[in-house]
Design an enzyme around this catalytic site. Structure first.
Site, mmCIF file in Angstrom:
data_model
loop_
_atom_site.group_PDB
_atom_site.id
_atom_site.type_symbol
_atom_site.label_atom_id
_atom_site.label_comp_id
_atom_site.label_asym_id
_atom_site.label_seq_id
_atom_site.Cartn_x
_atom_site.Cartn_y
_atom_site.Cartn_z
ATOM 1 N N ASP A 32 -2.483 71.483 -0.903
ATOM 2 C CA ASP A 32 -1.342 71.115 -1.750
ATOM 3 C C ASP A 32 -1.269 69.597 -1.934
ATOM 4 O O ASP A 32 -1.677 68.838 -1.051
ATOM 5 C CB ASP A 32 -0.048 71.646 -1.111
ATOM 6 N N GLY A 33 -0.732 69.207 -3.078
ATOM 7 C CA GLY A 33 -0.478 67.778 -3.320
ATOM 8 C C GLY A 33 -1.345 67.157 -4.405
ATOM 9 O O GLY A 33 -1.280 65.947 -4.624
ATOM 10 N N TRP A 37 -0.630 63.485 -6.167
ATOM 11 C CA TRP A 37 -1.697 62.469 -6.016
ATOM 12 C C TRP A 37 -1.962 61.814 -7.371
ATOM 13 O O TRP A 37 -2.078 60.594 -7.474
ATOM 14 C CB TRP A 37 -2.963 63.139 -5.483
ATOM 15 N N HIS A 49 -6.316 67.870 -9.710
ATOM 16 C CA HIS A 49 -7.075 69.098 -9.417
ATOM 17 C C HIS A 49 -8.582 68.803 -9.383
ATOM 18 O O HIS A 49 -9.302 69.320 -8.527
ATOM 19 C CB HIS A 49 -6.764 70.193 -10.441
ATOM 20 N N ARG A 83 3.258 77.962 -13.989
ATOM 21 C CA ARG A 83 3.079 76.559 -14.378
ATOM 22 C C ARG A 83 2.846 76.438 -15.885
ATOM 23 O O ARG A 83 2.515 77.428 -16.547
ATOM 24 C CB ARG A 83 1.887 75.980 -13.623
ATOM 25 N N LEU A 143 -21.406 79.546 7.150
ATOM 26 C CA LEU A 143 -19.950 79.587 6.964
ATOM 27 C C LEU A 143 -19.527 80.713 6.005
ATOM 28 O O LEU A 143 -20.125 80.886 4.949
ATOM 29 C CB LEU A 143 -19.485 78.231 6.402
HETATM 30 C C1 IPE Z 1 0.670 76.775 -2.874
HETATM 31 O O1 IPE Z 1 1.020 75.562 -3.444
HETATM 32 C C2 IPE Z 1 -0.458 77.412 -3.610
HETATM 33 C C3 IPE Z 1 -1.737 76.709 -3.592
HETATM 34 C C4 IPE Z 1 -2.025 75.600 -2.956
HETATM 35 C C5 IPE Z 1 -2.766 77.344 -4.338
HETATM 36 P P1 IPE Z 1 2.252 75.427 -4.454
HETATM 37 O O2 IPE Z 1 2.337 73.996 -4.808
HETATM 38 O O3 IPE Z 1 2.119 76.393 -5.562
HETATM 39 O O4 IPE Z 1 3.470 75.861 -3.534
HETATM 40 P P2 IPE Z 1 5.043 75.695 -3.749
HETATM 41 O O5 IPE Z 1 5.375 76.258 -5.081
HETATM 42 O O6 IPE Z 1 5.353 74.236 -3.676
HETATM 43 O O7 IPE Z 1 5.661 76.431 -2.608
HETATM 44 C C1 IPE Z 2 -2.109 72.342 -5.210
HETATM 45 O O1 IPE Z 2 -1.599 71.133 -5.684
HETATM 46 C C2 IPE Z 2 -3.067 72.994 -6.194
HETATM 47 C C3 IPE Z 2 -2.577 74.226 -6.807
HETATM 48 C C4 IPE Z 2 -1.437 74.819 -6.555
HETATM 49 C C5 IPE Z 2 -3.455 74.846 -7.781
HETATM 50 P P1 IPE Z 2 -0.323 71.103 -6.604
HETATM 51 O O2 IPE Z 2 -0.735 71.210 -8.024
HETATM 52 O O3 IPE Z 2 0.678 72.094 -6.153
HETATM 53 O O4 IPE Z 2 0.213 69.640 -6.321
HETATM 54 P P2 IPE Z 2 1.727 69.186 -6.169
HETATM 55 O O5 IPE Z 2 2.318 70.010 -5.064
HETATM 56 O O6 IPE Z 2 2.401 69.437 -7.474
HETATM 57 O O7 IPE Z 2 1.633 67.746 -5.817
HETATM 58 MG MG MG Z 3 2.226 72.046 -4.840
#
Ligand code: IPE
Ligand code: IPE
Ligand code: MG
Length: 262
Positions: A32-33, A37, A49, A83, A143
């Site tokens: 996540d993040g 970033w 991404h 999204r 792996l």
């Molecule tokens: C969880 O991240 C799913 C993945 C990393 C694929 P999200 O960014 O979608 O989670 P929420 O919505 O903040 O809980």
């Molecule tokens: C995780 O990063 C990737 C996916 C859920 C596909 P995010 O896209 O959720 O990144 P943030 O949480 O918005 O920073």
């Molecule tokens: Mg996220």
């Protein structure tokens, strides 16, 4: 046949007193993040991404080198369809090209790739490439990399119940127990995760492996996924090594079992 199959299936890894191991056997990560970033750098979210895919490459390699046996990565949740269409479209394209471009490297590194999730919602071309990638790496012995795509923990439990009832139409409801249901879940080939990592600062499961994380050690870091690196991975392993996994027992019982090797 049934016996042979069941001996290959992991029902639960929480039954016995766990061995003390520096390196977790199964690591599951919510990556996540990415969006934050990119936003921090005044870039479009999707740039995060792309950068996140670089981290995937590094962490897959490092886990293999460190002797992790199973690595499970949450790439796209069943809720991520909510999204904006452009972001979902970009993620699908990235997924499709990654399936083509990364597979040769994975194969060369003896990685076995599997996908979990409801793949039926993906474009047929993605489904074809997934099947081809899984088939190409099926004999690899390094792996075990699992990518969770259009995956949800609740979906997993529901599909398992449904598959279990279909396979056993005359099932006595009182006969259902964990061992009976577990082979129908999405990852019967893997022991339950030892270490769960979530990057990006949120402390939630977001519908990832709900069943399988029952006794997993949960590690949360504020580091955003594109910044996560081998040192951060090592930090999580160091933290993991200091956990005492009791699976319901007392600390004294665990220590004594480990001393006597039982
Ligand atoms: C969880 O991240 C799913 C993945 C990393 C694929 P999200 O960014 O979608 O989670 P929420 O919505 O903040 O809980
Ligand atoms: C995780 O990063 C990737 C996916 C859920 C596909 P995010 O896209 O959720 O990144 P943030 O949480 O918005 O920073
Ligand atoms: Mg996220």
């Amino acid at each position: 046949m049934r016996k042979k199959l069941s001996s290959m299936i992991h029902t639960s890894s929480t039954q016995d007193v766990p061995e003390v191991a520096g390196v977790p056997k199964h690591v599951a990560i919510i990556m996540d993040g990415n969006g934050r970033w990119a936003t921090k750098r005044f870039l479009p979210r999707v740039a995060g991404h792309s950068q996140g895919l670089d981290t995937v490459r590094k962490i897959v390699k490092e886990c293999g080198d460190k002797g992790v046996e199973y690595l499970t990565l949450f790439a796209f949740s069943s809720e991520n369809w909510r999204r904006p269409a452009e972001e979902v479209g970009f993620l699908m394209k990235l997924f499709l090209t990654a399936l083509e471009k990364e597979i040769t490297r994975l194969h060369r590194n003896n990685v076995r790739l599997r996908l979990i999730g409801d793949l039926s919602r993906f474009d047929p071309l993605i489904q074809e490439r997934v099947a081809a990638a899984e088939a190409r790496t099926a004999e690899n012995t390094g792996l075990n990399l699992t990518i969770a795509a259009n995956y949800g923990g609740r979906w997993d439990i529901l599909q398992a119940v449904s598959a279990c009832i279909k396979a056993n139409p005359n099932l006595d409801p009182d006969a259902i127990n964990e061992e009976f249901l577990a082979p129908y879940l999405s990852m019967p080939y893997a022991p339950e995760p030892d270490l769960f990592i979530r990057t990006g600062g949120e402390q939630r499961i977001s519908n990832f492996l709900l069943w399988q994380l029952a006794y997993t050690e949960l590690y949360f870091t504020d580091v955003l996924w594109p910044d996560f690196d081998t040192q951060e991975l090592q930090n999580s392993f160091d933290w993991y090594r200091d956990r005492e996994r009791r699976f319901g027992r007392t600390s004294a019982q665990v220590v004594s079992a480990q001393e006597t090797g039982k």
